[in-house]
Design an enzyme around this catalytic site. Sequence first.
Site, mmCIF file in Angstrom:
data_model
loop_
_atom_site.group_PDB
_atom_site.id
_atom_site.type_symbol
_atom_site.label_atom_id
_atom_site.label_comp_id
_atom_site.label_asym_id
_atom_site.label_seq_id
_atom_site.Cartn_x
_atom_site.Cartn_y
_atom_site.Cartn_z
ATOM 1 N N HIS A 73 1.359 -15.797 8.725
ATOM 2 C CA HIS A 73 0.250 -16.660 8.285
ATOM 3 C C HIS A 73 0.756 -17.660 7.254
ATOM 4 O O HIS A 73 1.378 -17.275 6.277
ATOM 5 C CB HIS A 73 -0.872 -15.820 7.653
ATOM 6 N N TYR A 201 -11.069 -14.966 2.102
ATOM 7 C CA TYR A 201 -11.526 -14.306 0.880
ATOM 8 C C TYR A 201 -12.832 -14.996 0.486
ATOM 9 O O TYR A 201 -12.823 -16.187 0.154
ATOM 10 C CB TYR A 201 -10.507 -14.475 -0.244
ATOM 11 N N PRO A 293 -6.810 -4.239 -4.632
ATOM 12 C CA PRO A 293 -6.199 -4.832 -3.435
ATOM 13 C C PRO A 293 -6.446 -6.328 -3.242
ATOM 14 O O PRO A 293 -5.900 -6.918 -2.312
ATOM 15 C CB PRO A 293 -6.809 -4.024 -2.277
ATOM 16 N N LYS A 297 -1.030 -6.801 -3.284
ATOM 17 C CA LYS A 297 0.274 -6.643 -3.935
ATOM 18 C C LYS A 297 0.855 -5.222 -3.921
ATOM 19 O O LYS A 297 2.051 -5.036 -4.139
ATOM 20 C CB LYS A 297 0.172 -7.079 -5.410
ATOM 21 N N TYR A 385 0.666 -15.319 -4.511
ATOM 22 C CA TYR A 385 0.231 -14.610 -3.308
ATOM 23 C C TYR A 385 1.401 -14.334 -2.366
ATOM 24 O O TYR A 385 1.531 -13.228 -1.843
ATOM 25 C CB TYR A 385 -0.846 -15.427 -2.586
HETATM 26 P P1 RFL Z 1 1.728 6.067 -0.984
HETATM 27 O O1 RFL Z 1 1.607 5.177 0.204
HETATM 28 O O2 RFL Z 1 0.490 6.584 -1.595
HETATM 29 O O3 RFL Z 1 2.666 7.270 -0.557
HETATM 30 C C1 RFL Z 1 2.820 8.420 -1.348
HETATM 31 C C2 RFL Z 1 3.144 9.590 -0.429
HETATM 32 O O4 RFL Z 1 3.403 10.739 -1.239
HETATM 33 C C3 RFL Z 1 2.760 11.864 -0.663
HETATM 34 N N1 RFL Z 1 2.523 12.864 -1.727
HETATM 35 C C4 RFL Z 1 3.328 13.925 -1.919
HETATM 36 N N2 RFL Z 1 4.420 14.345 -1.270
HETATM 37 C C5 RFL Z 1 5.021 15.476 -1.717
HETATM 38 N N3 RFL Z 1 4.567 16.175 -2.786
HETATM 39 C C6 RFL Z 1 3.478 15.789 -3.470
HETATM 40 N N4 RFL Z 1 3.062 16.492 -4.521
HETATM 41 C C7 RFL Z 1 2.809 14.616 -3.045
HETATM 42 N N5 RFL Z 1 1.718 13.942 -3.471
HETATM 43 C C8 RFL Z 1 1.566 12.889 -2.674
HETATM 44 C C9 RFL Z 1 1.485 11.298 -0.053
HETATM 45 O O5 RFL Z 1 0.990 12.139 0.966
HETATM 46 C C10 RFL Z 1 1.979 9.948 0.468
HETATM 47 O O6 RFL Z 1 2.422 10.024 1.804
HETATM 48 O O7 RFL Z 1 2.545 5.349 -2.147
HETATM 49 P P2 RFL Z 1 3.731 4.269 -2.109
HETATM 50 O O8 RFL Z 1 4.820 4.686 -1.192
HETATM 51 O O9 RFL Z 1 4.026 3.968 -3.507
HETATM 52 O O10 RFL Z 1 3.078 2.966 -1.419
HETATM 53 C C11 RFL Z 1 2.077 2.229 -2.062
HETATM 54 C C12 RFL Z 1 1.124 1.595 -1.036
HETATM 55 O O11 RFL Z 1 0.696 2.600 -0.149
HETATM 56 C C13 RFL Z 1 -0.079 0.920 -1.705
HETATM 57 O O12 RFL Z 1 0.302 0.241 -2.868
HETATM 58 C C14 RFL Z 1 -0.764 -0.103 -0.765
HETATM 59 O O13 RFL Z 1 -1.363 0.535 0.334
HETATM 60 C C15 RFL Z 1 -1.821 -0.914 -1.526
HETATM 61 N N6 RFL Z 1 -2.559 -1.842 -0.661
HETATM 62 C C16 RFL Z 1 -2.035 -3.051 -0.295
HETATM 63 N N7 RFL Z 1 -0.811 -3.417 -0.704
HETATM 64 C C17 RFL Z 1 -0.259 -4.590 -0.267
HETATM 65 O O14 RFL Z 1 0.856 -4.918 -0.680
HETATM 66 N N8 RFL Z 1 -0.913 -5.440 0.600
HETATM 67 C C18 RFL Z 1 -2.146 -5.140 1.067
HETATM 68 O O15 RFL Z 1 -2.683 -5.882 1.887
HETATM 69 C C19 RFL Z 1 -2.768 -3.935 0.590
HETATM 70 N N9 RFL Z 1 -3.983 -3.586 1.023
HETATM 71 C C20 RFL Z 1 -3.811 -1.461 -0.166
HETATM 72 C C21 RFL Z 1 -4.501 -2.379 0.681
HETATM 73 C C22 RFL Z 1 -4.367 -0.228 -0.463
HETATM 74 C C23 RFL Z 1 -5.582 0.095 0.051
HETATM 75 N N10 RFL Z 1 -6.097 1.354 -0.272
HETATM 76 C C24 RFL Z 1 -6.554 2.277 0.698
HETATM 77 C C25 RFL Z 1 -5.932 1.842 -1.603
HETATM 78 C C26 RFL Z 1 -5.717 -2.052 1.199
HETATM 79 C C27 RFL Z 1 -6.267 -0.831 0.870
HETATM 80 C C28 RFL Z 1 -7.609 -0.549 1.461
HETATM 81 C C1 PHB Z 2 -5.702 -5.868 4.674
HETATM 82 O O1 PHB Z 2 -5.510 -6.496 5.734
HETATM 83 O O2 PHB Z 2 -5.861 -4.643 4.667
HETATM 84 C C2 PHB Z 2 -5.760 -6.607 3.399
HETATM 85 C C3 PHB Z 2 -5.522 -7.966 3.374
HETATM 86 C C4 PHB Z 2 -5.577 -8.649 2.165
HETATM 87 C C5 PHB Z 2 -5.877 -7.964 1.005
HETATM 88 C C6 PHB Z 2 -6.089 -6.600 1.033
HETATM 89 C C7 PHB Z 2 -6.038 -5.916 2.231
HETATM 90 O O3 PHB Z 2 -5.949 -8.641 -0.173
#
Ligand code: RFL
Ligand code: PHB
Length: 387
Positions: A73, A201, A293, A297, A385
Amino acid sequence: MRKTQVAIVGAGPAGLLLSHLLHLEGIASVVIESRSRAEIEATIRAGVLEQGTVDLLTKSGVGGRMQREGAVHEGIILRFAGASHRIALTELTGRAITVYAQHEVIKDLVKARLDAGGEILFEVRDVALEGLDSSFPKVNFLWKNEKQQIQADFVAGCDGFHGISRPTIPLHRRTEFKRNYPFGWFGILVEAPSATDELIYAHHERGFALVSTRSPQIQRLYFQCDPADDVKNWPDARIWEELHARLGGADGWKVTEGRVFQKGIIAMRSFVVEPMRHGRLFLAGDAAHIVPPTGAKGLNLAVNDVKVLSEALSSFYRGKNEELLNAYSATALKRVWRAQHFSSWMTSMLHRFHDDTPFQHRLQLAELDYVVNSRAKALTLAESYVG
Ligand code: RFL
Ligand code: PHB
């Protein structure tokens, strides 16, 4: 007892990518994960990858499917007062973002590790860290109902916000910075092609809304909600009514309806722990920081952390040089705080707050107007961004 160089707790993007990058440097690691492979490969989370994340995945040999299936994008849309305004990311910065789901990144990384003979132990329980102040830290846990121990040179705490690594650091050795937001995001997956080629957004007096995508056939939609609400209160008809209200406008643009096949409510918080290191334990990703979110980031910060950490570990093993390891926390935190600032700015500009007055609402509109009409302001947003 197992021995390895780096014991990695958590098989999220941070833990898996760290294990992969270390492997490329000839450094051995074992990853332990509390959930099953099927579960981590199906958890719906992030979607937006910064250019730097895409480049790192590609350069390290795990970007093939992302290159084929991800969508590049070159702009995003800010929608307010019923009209759309494009921020030309690529024209402004020369860089782009790629929309490719986090669980697809996870699948690619798990496959790469297992194909290379890497060790990932799934469904571990009762994980406890020991001896972090010594040169022989240990990770104790239960696996297949048997007590296990890994002895390593270093432990990487990549176990997310609710993991055990961060709380293992004694309270007097860490400082936590946090802000909880009085709202959450209601997220849905929808079977229907999107009516927009770029992410939207949207600012609206009923609250924020976001149109994203997962594939040409699947949309990812979010709208601001009460974090204590229940998905049961939101039958599909009510969801569409709310989305139409927030995304509609005089220009006639409409979100496309389709079958809703996943619903969930996400809490919004900002959080940082300092330092991101305690003795031989190094924290990376959500274990050390959370951003709301709105700036997309979180995943990208996790990737940056493990890039910095893998380079530091590699420098240590090559020349017993601890300089980069000692600098890890400060280096990673610099970027973390920049992303905190950006995510907090985007969140406050686009959401409705409980104590909003009509005056504050007008201020948000004035700022959005400034962002889309001033090249300098648009560039500020675009630069942060795309990362
Ligand atoms: P994770 O992905 O939470 O992975 C951690 C893993 O550790 C496991 N765990 C354990 N394992 C062993 N022993 C234990 N005691 C444990 N406790 C936990 C868990 O089961 C899991 O598998 O962390 P990590 O690797 O630091 O990754 C971070 C990302 O997942 C997170 O920052 C992003 O998903 C945030 N986020 C977004 N980030 C972006 O850069 N771009 C996006 O578009 C974006 N959209 C989002 C998001 C997060 C969202 N949610 C659900 C919070 C959209 C959403 C809706
Ligand atoms: C997503 O596609 O899940 C998404 C996109 C942009 C954001 C957060 C989540 O800022």
